[in-house]
Design a protein around this motif. Structure first.
Motif, PDB file in Angstrom:
ATOM      1  N   TYR A  11       0.692  -1.439   0.125  1.00  0.00           N
ATOM      2  CA  TYR A  11      -0.002   0.018  -0.167  1.00  0.00           C
ATOM      3  C   TYR A  11       0.783   1.316   0.131  1.00  0.00           C
ATOM      4  O   TYR A  11       0.309   2.279  -0.089  1.00  0.00           O
ATOM      5  N   LYS A  12       2.209   1.102   0.182  1.00  0.00           N
ATOM      6  CA  LYS A  12       2.921   2.423   0.392  1.00  0.00           C
ATOM      7  C   LYS A  12       2.915   3.220  -0.868  1.00  0.00           C
ATOM      8  O   LYS A  12       2.839   4.566  -0.499  1.00  0.00           O
ATOM      9  N   GLY A  13       2.627   2.967  -1.933  1.00  0.00           N
ATOM     10  CA  GLY A  13       2.735   3.748  -3.140  1.00  0.00           C
ATOM     11  C   GLY A  13       1.271   4.590  -3.459  1.00  0.00           C
ATOM     12  O   GLY A  13       1.113   5.317  -4.478  1.00  0.00           O
ATOM     13  N   LEU A  14       0.237   3.979  -2.742  1.00  0.00           N
ATOM     14  CA  LEU A  14      -1.007   4.419  -3.177  1.00  0.00           C
ATOM     15  C   LEU A  14      -1.548   5.446  -2.577  1.00  0.00           C
ATOM     16  O   LEU A  14      -1.149   6.030  -1.514  1.00  0.00           O
ATOM     17  N   THR A  15      -2.873   6.047  -3.147  1.00  0.00           N
ATOM     18  CA  THR A  15      -3.316   6.923  -2.528  1.00  0.00           C
ATOM     19  C   THR A  15      -4.815   6.930  -2.266  1.00  0.00           C
ATOM     20  O   THR A  15      -5.238   5.585  -2.606  1.00  0.00           O
ATOM     21  N   ALA A  16      -5.388   7.582  -1.513  1.00  0.00           N
ATOM     22  CA  ALA A  16      -6.908   7.214  -0.916  1.00  0.00           C
ATOM     23  C   ALA A  16      -7.786   6.917  -2.114  1.00  0.00           C
ATOM     24  O   ALA A  16      -8.584   5.976  -2.017  1.00  0.00           O
ATOM     25  N   LYS A  17      -7.646   7.524  -3.240  1.00  0.00           N
ATOM     26  CA  LYS A  17      -8.823   7.196  -4.116  1.00  0.00           C
ATOM     27  C   LYS A  17      -8.469   5.954  -4.917  1.00  0.00           C
ATOM     28  O   LYS A  17      -9.449   5.377  -5.595  1.00  0.00           O
ATOM     29  N   GLU A  18      -7.319   5.156  -4.790  1.00  0.00           N
ATOM     30  CA  GLU A  18      -7.107   4.055  -5.223  1.00  0.00           C
ATOM     31  C   GLU A  18      -7.651   2.879  -4.119  1.00  0.00           C
ATOM     32  O   GLU A  18      -7.746   1.782  -4.644  1.00  0.00           O
ATOM     33  N   ILE A  19      -7.907   3.088  -2.974  1.00  0.00           N
ATOM     34  CA  ILE A  19      -8.480   2.095  -2.188  1.00  0.00           C
ATOM     35  C   ILE A  19      -9.922   2.411  -1.622  1.00  0.00           C
ATOM     36  O   ILE A  19     -10.621   1.679  -1.184  1.00  0.00           O
ATOM     37  N   LEU A  20     -10.651   3.528  -1.919  1.00  0.00           N
ATOM     38  CA  LEU A  20     -11.886   4.011  -1.282  1.00  0.00           C
ATOM     39  C   LEU A  20     -12.736   3.049  -2.050  1.00  0.00           C
ATOM     40  O   LEU A  20     -12.706   2.575  -3.217  1.00  0.00           O
ATOM     41  N   SER A  21     -13.786   2.877  -1.300  1.00  0.00           N
ATOM     42  CA  SER A  21     -15.196   2.284  -1.842  1.00  0.00           C
ATOM     43  C   SER A  21     -16.132   3.369  -2.507  1.00  0.00           C
ATOM     44  O   SER A  21     -16.406   4.318  -1.630  1.00  0.00           O
ATOM     45  N   ASN A  40      -8.631  13.559   1.888  1.00  0.00           N
ATOM     46  CA  ASN A  40      -8.697  13.974   0.505  1.00  0.00           C
ATOM     47  C   ASN A  40      -8.402  12.810  -0.229  1.00  0.00           C
ATOM     48  O   ASN A  40      -7.551  11.776   0.073  1.00  0.00           O
ATOM     49  N   PRO A  41      -8.843  12.742  -1.383  1.00  0.00           N
ATOM     50  CA  PRO A  41      -8.794  11.785  -2.473  1.00  0.00           C
ATOM     51  C   PRO A  41      -7.363  11.279  -2.586  1.00  0.00           C
ATOM     52  O   PRO A  41      -6.760  10.224  -2.998  1.00  0.00           O
ATOM     53  N   HIS A  42      -6.512  12.666  -2.746  1.00  0.00           N
ATOM     54  CA  HIS A  42      -5.024  12.213  -3.145  1.00  0.00           C
ATOM     55  C   HIS A  42      -4.075  12.146  -1.951  1.00  0.00           C
ATOM     56  O   HIS A  42      -2.999  12.180  -1.832  1.00  0.00           O
ATOM     57  N   ASP A  43      -4.623  11.924  -0.954  1.00  0.00           N
ATOM     58  CA  ASP A  43      -3.902  11.657   0.395  1.00  0.00           C
ATOM     59  C   ASP A  43      -3.218  10.336   0.330  1.00  0.00           C
ATOM     60  O   ASP A  43      -3.842   9.545  -0.157  1.00  0.00           O
ATOM     61  N   ARG A  73     -17.634  17.287  -1.216  1.00  0.00           N
ATOM     62  CA  ARG A  73     -18.451  16.370  -1.682  1.00  0.00           C
ATOM     63  C   ARG A  73     -17.934  14.765  -1.491  1.00  0.00           C
ATOM     64  O   ARG A  73     -16.787  14.705  -1.581  1.00  0.00           O
ATOM     65  N   ILE A  74     -18.655  13.908  -1.226  1.00  0.00           N
ATOM     66  CA  ILE A  74     -18.014  12.725  -0.740  1.00  0.00           C
ATOM     67  C   ILE A  74     -17.560  12.015  -2.041  1.00  0.00           C
ATOM     68  O   ILE A  74     -18.256  12.070  -3.079  1.00  0.00           O
ATOM     69  N   ALA A  75     -16.398  11.557  -1.870  1.00  0.00           N
ATOM     70  CA  ALA A  75     -15.691  10.708  -3.090  1.00  0.00           C
ATOM     71  C   ALA A  75     -15.673   9.186  -2.987  1.00  0.00           C
ATOM     72  O   ALA A  75     -15.614   8.669  -3.668  1.00  0.00           O
ATOM     73  N   GLY A  76     -15.689   9.095  -1.492  1.00  0.00           N
ATOM     74  CA  GLY A  76     -15.626   7.611  -1.206  1.00  0.00           C
ATOM     75  C   GLY A  76     -15.646   7.427   0.275  1.00  0.00           C
ATOM     76  O   GLY A  76     -15.497   8.181   0.949  1.00  0.00           O
ATOM     77  N   ILE A  77     -15.447   6.101   0.533  1.00  0.00           N
ATOM     78  CA  ILE A  77     -15.358   5.757   1.969  1.00  0.00           C
ATOM     79  C   ILE A  77     -14.552   4.666   2.307  1.00  0.00           C
ATOM     80  O   ILE A  77     -14.460   3.888   1.492  1.00  0.00           O
ATOM     81  N   ILE A  78     -13.768   4.923   3.392  1.00  0.00           N
ATOM     82  CA  ILE A  78     -12.765   3.894   3.686  1.00  0.00           C
ATOM     83  C   ILE A  78     -12.985   3.095   4.929  1.00  0.00           C
ATOM     84  O   ILE A  78     -13.119   3.758   5.919  1.00  0.00           O
ATOM     85  N   THR A  79     -12.874   1.801   4.905  1.00  0.00           N
ATOM     86  CA  THR A  79     -13.059   1.200   6.262  1.00  0.00           C
ATOM     87  C   THR A  79     -11.863   0.203   6.296  1.00  0.00           C
ATOM     88  O   THR A  79     -10.969   0.037   5.581  1.00  0.00           O
ATOM     89  N   ARG A  80     -11.890  -0.466   7.346  1.00  0.00           N
ATOM     90  CA  ARG A  80     -10.585  -1.373   7.701  1.00  0.00           C
ATOM     91  C   ARG A  80     -10.144  -2.315   6.451  1.00  0.00           C
ATOM     92  O   ARG A  80      -9.054  -2.671   6.335  1.00  0.00           O
ATOM     93  N   ARG A  81     -11.329  -2.934   6.039  1.00  0.00           N
ATOM     94  CA  ARG A  81     -11.006  -3.840   5.011  1.00  0.00           C
ATOM     95  C   ARG A  81     -10.140  -3.410   3.762  1.00  0.00           C
ATOM     96  O   ARG A  81      -9.547  -3.910   3.180  1.00  0.00           O
ATOM     97  N   ASP A  82     -10.245  -1.923   3.570  1.00  0.00           N
ATOM     98  CA  ASP A  82      -9.755  -1.489   2.434  1.00  0.00           C
ATOM     99  C   ASP A  82      -8.151  -1.276   2.661  1.00  0.00           C
ATOM    100  O   ASP A  82      -7.588  -1.184   1.667  1.00  0.00           O
ATOM    101  N   PHE A  83      -7.830  -1.374   3.870  1.00  0.00           N
ATOM    102  CA  PHE A  83      -6.476  -1.466   4.139  1.00  0.00           C
ATOM    103  C   PHE A  83      -5.658  -2.775   4.007  1.00  0.00           C
ATOM    104  O   PHE A  83      -4.623  -3.075   4.274  1.00  0.00           O
ATOM    105  N   ILE A  87     -13.259  13.019   1.022  1.00  0.00           N
ATOM    106  CA  ILE A  87     -14.082  14.161   0.501  1.00  0.00           C
ATOM    107  C   ILE A  87     -13.119  14.981  -0.551  1.00  0.00           C
ATOM    108  O   ILE A  87     -11.974  15.083  -0.235  1.00  0.00           O
ATOM    109  N   ASN A  88     -13.713  15.388  -1.703  1.00  0.00           N
ATOM    110  CA  ASN A  88     -12.917  16.369  -2.319  1.00  0.00           C
ATOM    111  C   ASN A  88     -12.969  17.940  -2.005  1.00  0.00           C
ATOM    112  O   ASN A  88     -13.745  18.003  -0.877  1.00  0.00           O
ATOM    113  N   ASN A  89     -12.221  18.589  -2.736  1.00  0.00           N
ATOM    114  CA  ASN A  89     -12.062  19.889  -2.195  1.00  0.00           C
ATOM    115  C   ASN A  89     -13.284  20.812  -2.148  1.00  0.00           C
ATOM    116  O   ASN A  89     -13.500  21.749  -1.344  1.00  0.00           O
ATOM    117  N   GLU A  90     -14.476  20.279  -2.715  1.00  0.00           N
ATOM    118  CA  GLU A  90     -15.878  21.099  -2.576  1.00  0.00           C
ATOM    119  C   GLU A  90     -16.518  20.309  -1.469  1.00  0.00           C
ATOM    120  O   GLU A  90     -17.973  20.660  -1.319  1.00  0.00           O
TER     121      GLU A  90
END
Lengths: 813, 813
Positions: free
Chosen positions: B647-657, B772-775, B800-810, B795-798
């Protein structure tokens, strides 16, 4: 065009300065400089070139939102106080109105300007590039191996330093007390002695005490004042995330080592244990960075560990190695670091810390075994406080007694802490001059010697020679086959006296002797802790406790001679534990340390813990532990484990600081330079979607640190000259100047680069932690504390900045 | 209008249902129900009333954004799987296309549906109201005192349970082995024995083993399968934030206690230590809640501690008290909990945990001292593994030997873990039936007895009576004044055998005896751990280690008879440490536990730690510790200390649901009911500023949990009938149903309340953690882990919801 190398020189003034620049709207009005304060502070800045200055009186001329910060007119605060020129800051601010919100609040609380450490990793584009590059190189594994190697090195070197200090103290004390013994023997005629005969040894003693103490105090005072005291509060603050200037420098280590040797040899009521933690911390910080800024030497190794976050973990390991070496107690040392010093824990860190501690104790053992001529290759353990020969036993009915001892320890400890705080406050107010501080240390040393001499002179406590527990039996006024038990207590280092009190056979002292000794040492240790010398508080505290513990056992035995369970050594040990619990307020680590240093069995854990917990609870009712008290007295913004009670009902908007100085994602070099000159904030939110120059209404997209901005200005990383620096700039460019970031003063005036633009997109931290104004303070405290943050942005639902929260906001509001 | 009380009854169907309702636009098209799956699952829901159902085939008719969730047609997933009906969930999903994003991913990974615990405190308006009210009442202090009282109670009760288990095991084992000894003496003629004579005792032995084992296995299998194994992995997962169904119930405790007694008495290769942790955890969870859902009894105390967050801390304390009681090692027990079980630490918690451990050991000591008739009121310490009479010493040149032992332990341990995992995987695939599981346990018990008998029969190892170390010397085939050393190893509990191996004088066994014993026990223990019985792995592991450690010392001594340092007990101890390190991969706590249970001196810490660390490092090279392996094998979504390397190189938007099911701040009861029926997400972002019904484009203003929504529906907390419930509703309304929140099935059809509105403003958590999605993932992992979150909104800069992350996503992506 110059060689490209010159582009990343610190004082970059190369030819790209002549690149075409976009004109910027500089105010046409005549510029005022700020007056004498300003020009005194910035000798390098010619006030003739006013473009870089901002008129405090004319807000509307500046076409950006800086004016919102300049609502109060008056001279600006000091430009850079990173290195803690606290008094300086106050001088400037007290004689005028505050300008910037954050600073003015700080100044109003009249606290020194402690800055935070950057425990938050700034994951900007450069960092992510490096991460991606390294993902391919299996860098993570290599880094892990190197980390282990560093921890092992820390253990070894810390132990070697500890050995050196140990041996020097032992040798010098041996010389000193042998000389004094000879002098007593020569000058005091036996049995028919009078007071006058004691004068010459007394003067010798005074001399041999004040010389080292004066030397040590002078070094500490004039060379490195941060080395005063035990160093544990400083290390603790550092690990909590507060930047204590100069705390982990090599010079500090040298002064600390010499300081502790001189004070212990000088006979002050202190021990070497606290300073050892500090020494370990310095060693760890030094080794892990692979360079020394003091010696301007960069070994070009361990570069990946050059940030506050990595350094913190090493410092914890170093501290643990230091305690372990000081006590010869690996598990106790590790637990001590965890219980007292660490603010952030995780499993891997604990294992590394343990290994460093183990290595440290092992090294110490080998060296000291060799030094003491134990050549049979048997690992002995050090048992600094002497090994109990037979297992200590206890009965159930003794448990209430242990509890009473614990309560006594708690009361005495709380009183000690409070008295010590009063003394130190007095010192702060009435002894501000450096010279006076040295004199004060000398006076306390003399006081100690005088009190000891008076005790020896007035108390007649002669014991038969033979199974005498002391190595330097002093005959003094006693008969030929006797030694003076009072002198035996005083004619050695405090550590050796603790050993005596633990292990001397019953009947080694008179009750009066011990009672007087307890009182005198209680007062002396209280007066000593806080002097400008390097000394720890552990040994004197244990000594006082051992003295009254033994005393209580003796008195009780005197009253009830049939109570055979009253082993004086056992009660001395419990007393020491109780007193330590009362003063330091630790439990687990102290019990393990006492166990490891005296070799008692684990079944005796129980009474120790009973005494320690009772002492802690009773003490906590009155005040905090001595280290926390010291941290509070010095107004260090240390974050506690839980939010302070008065913050429970508040929300973020009630504690945030605003207005906030923001910087646009692409902003002018000119504006950034001005901001850095004008305010000393350390983090600036980066905003986007700014209409005109109303920066504070833009959308937050990141945060940038002061230190990063200064590097950008210093290295001229502008958009207009991108082609020169872009290929060569990496996260390493920023890491190279760590940890002593240059101040804005070192940035020369921008002159012709004034209209250049800075694009922060690749430098800023794009993912700062953000909270909402209505979030509760306990909640944001938890976030701030757990993540070790420095800045917490408060944004509203439209993603606009509402304020900023730093550690001060959780403590001083 | 009814009495107001009825308004907050669970099955609220009172008269306000008849209040006038605003008509809602129900689709006019004929409604389809979902088919047989659906109607089987919801017997209470009449399919005739279609208003509450949603047509999966007609997206456009529903005037909200639920259709976005229904892109894939097909039967819905099970309505509620909170209590882990994992197989059930898979059955439904495997035979069709997935519907909801989150669930489909879970199902695809074919993992059981573990849910998270709510360690994040929901600071909604109700909570804040309570806080404010309590701020006035000095509630914080009172809560603190009560917390201490609970911890003390936990210590006492855990110890009492431990005593009971201890004493029963001891008595029953005594009876069993005495009977067997008699039987041997009766049936086997001395000296000229043949194999046939051993048949009757052998059959007795088999009988006395399989009866308790079968009983225990049946109880575990049929009554409470969660009690199988040691319980440490389960407690560890629980403390990490994973909801393990039924883990802290009273029934679980009862089955666990009986289970461990039967298996130890039955002679399985296991110990009682692991189950003790679990028992302590149950006790802690029970006491701290002041109510038992099993016995439907609410003591109406400790109500403030009724949430997952508070319970977690108590469970840690209970676990520590359990280990402490199991070993009689307070500090070791506390460290064990910290090192192995805890995922969240803080200083206060550690102190409370220590006190619970101390109290526990003290209680245990008093009770067991009384039981053993030690009436001299001397605190002895328990020394479960026997006290070493003389201090263990070692030379420097032994350190490499210790290291070699450590490496051996690491290799053997890693092999054991891997073999055990293979066996358990085999079990999972080929022994799915409950009855077969009981049979399997019986077979393993018989195998153990058979192997033991074969060893006794074939190895002739007679030792002279006299200073025989065993309490049940069995003569068997030996001469009159001799006893059988092989039988001595087998005719007692494993714990007693460890004691023998540590303390038997040199020459108590043949090399062959020990070698065979090691091999047999290694295989046996490997086959035993994973059976459907309650058993810990600590004692068998220590036993195997002690056996080969002693064996190595004996072999070496046989080769080099002049090597006098080869004290077999010492090497048995080091071997046990090495083997434990290799299997469990702990260091600090194991060394302290071994020290506390054998009363060795602290200078012997060093060899123990050397062996433990070597074993850990070598073992870690091959695989993980046995507890972590078990957690992985069971697909428990346990968050590690560091993010997984991939998971080291990924960002939030790559794992979010995504897409995420959102709910409007004021939404219709109808929609909420539908959502709860249709998907089994546990957290729903609450949005505001919604244009029309495009919920996913609203501004995020909070998050609401499934359990809260169900309570709202159950208690009819609608805007339209506000005046009835508003004065009586507080955070307590929600706390009352904790921890067994009703499922949506318990909500009757809304019928006439279908057009009511729910205002979430006072119920939702207004400050969810947002990223943020790019974190970067390491960064958000750190936040998620440190704060013990359940849902992380992206959430994005506006805003608005972009996705949700729970422990499974890690873990599973």
């Amino acid at each position: 065009m110059d060689d490209k190398r010159t582009l990343i020189r610190l004082d970059d003034e190369t030819s790209e300065d002549e690149d075409p620049v976009v004109p910027i709207s500089i105010p046409a009005k005549p510029i005022e400089t700020f007056g004498e304060n300003r020009s005194e502070e910035m000798p390098t800045t010619s006030s003739a070139n006013g473009a870089a200055h901002i008129s405090g009186n004319n807000q509307n001329l500046l076409a950006d939102d800086l004016p919102s910060l300049l609502e109060h007119n008056g001279p600006p605060p000091p430009v850079n106080t990173i290195n803690g020129s606290a008094g300086n800051a106050r001088n400037h601010i007290n004689d005028s109105e505050p300008i910037f919100h954050l600073r003015s609040r700080t100044a109003a609380a009249s606290t020194p300007n402690y800055e935070s450490l950057d425990y938050e990793v700034c994951e900007n584009t450069l960092f992510q590039e490096e991460q991606r590059r390294r993902l391919r190189e299996r860098f993570s594994l290599r880094k892990d191996v190197i980390r282990w190697i560093i921890f092992i090195q820390i253990g070894i070197i810390t132990a070697l330093i500890a050995c050196t200090i140990d041996i020097i103290i032992e040798e010098l004390s041996e010389l000193k007390y042998n000389f004094l013994k000879e002098s007593v023997a020569d000058n005091v005629p036996l049995s028919d002695a009078t007071g006058r005969d004691l004068v010459i040894p007394f003067l010798y003693w005074i001399l041999l005490s004040i010389l080292p103490v004066a030397f040590g105090a002078a070094m500490v005072t004039y060379i490195e004042p941060i080395t005063a005291g035990s160093g544990i509060p400083q290390v603790k603050s550092y690990l909590n995330g507060v930047k204590i200037p100069r705390i982990v420098r090599i010079k500090t280590l040298a002064v600390k080592a010499i300081g502790v040797i001189t004070s212990v040899v000088g006979g002050l009521a202190g021990g070497k244990e606290g300073p050892m933690i500090h020494a370990g911390a310095v060693v760890a910080a030094g080794i892990s960075q692979g360079k020394s800024t003091t010696f301007v030497k960069d070994f070009r190794v361990f570069k990946a560990f050059r940030d506050d976050h990595e350094k913190r973990d090493f410092v914890l390991g170093g501290g643990a190695a230091g305690v372990s070496a000081a006590f010869g107690a690996p598990i106790g040392g590790m637990l001590f670091s965890l219980e007292e010093a660490a603010s952030f824990w995780n499993q891997n860190l604990i294992w590394r810390t343990l290994v460093a501690s183990i290595i440290s104790v092992f090294t110490l053992n080998i060296v000291l075994s060799a030094y003491h001529g134990l050549n049979d290759f048997t690992f002995t353990g050090l048992f600094n406080l002497g090994k109990f020969d037979q297992p200590l036993k206890f009965d159930y009915f003794e448990l209430p007694i242990f509890m009473i001892l614990g309560v006594t320890g708690g009361l005495l400890g709380a009183a000690w802490n409070s008295l010590n705080t009063k003394i130190n406050n007095f010192r702060k107010r009435f002894i501000p001059w450096k010279f006076a501080k040295v004199i004060e240390a000398v006076v306390v040393a003399m006081l100690g010697v005088t009190l000891a001499c008076l005790m020896i002179y007035f108390i007649n406590d002669c014991r038969p020679l033979g199974n005498d527990p002391t190595i330097h039996p002093v005959q003094l006024f006693c008969e030929d086959n006797e030694y003076n038990a009072v002198a035996a207590l005083w004619f050695q280092t405090p550590e050796a006296t603790v050993r005596s009190l633990f292990h001397d056979p019953p009947g080694s002292h008179k009750i009066l002797t011990l009672a007087m000794f307890t009182v005198v040492y209680y007062v002396l240790s209280c007066a000593t802790f806080g002097l400008n010398v390097s000394l720890g508080v552990f040994i004197p505290t244990a000594l006082v406790g051992a003295a009254w513990g033994r005393l209580l056992a003796m008195v009780t035995f005197y009253l009830f001679p049939e109570a055979e369970f009253l082993h004086p050594g056992k009660y001395a040990l419990i007393g020491a534990a109780a007193n330590l619990g009362g003063v330091l307020r630790m439990t687990i680590s102290l019990s393990v340390i006492l166990m490891e240093t005296t070799g008692i069995e684990s079944s005796f854990f129980f009474p120790l813990i009973i005494a320690l917990i009772s002492a802690k609870w009773v003490g906590d009712y009155f005040n905090e532990g001595i280290y926390d008290t010291q941290i509070q007295v010095n107004h260090v913004p240390m974050l506690p484990w839980e939010p302070l009670p008065q913050y429970k009902g508040l929300t973020a908007k009630e504690i945030l600081s605003s207005p906030v100085v923001c910087i646009k994602l692409r902003d002018s070099a000119h504006y950034i330079y001005k901001v850095l000159k004008k305010c000393d904030h350390n983090g600036f939110p980066v905003v986007d979607n700014v209409i005109g120059d109303r920066r504070s209404e833009g959308r937050v997209c990141g945060i940038i640190l002061r230190s990063q901005l200064i590097v950008i200005l210093l290295k001229s990383l502008y958009v207009e000259n991108k082609r020169f620096w872009l290929p060569e700039t990496s996260i390493q460019t920023f890491r190279d100047v760590y940890p002593r970031y240059p101040s804005i003063k070192s940035v020369r005036k921008l002159d012709d680069k004034i209209n250049y633009t800075v694009d922060l997109a690749m430098f800023m931290n794009p993912s700062p932690v953000r909270v909402n104004p209505h979030d509760s303070v306990p909640r944001i405290f938890q976030i701030f504390r757990a993540l070790g943050l420095r800045h917490l942005l408060v944004i509203n639902n439209e993603n606009r900045i509402a304020g900023i929260i730093t550690r001060r906001d959780f403590i001083y509001k």
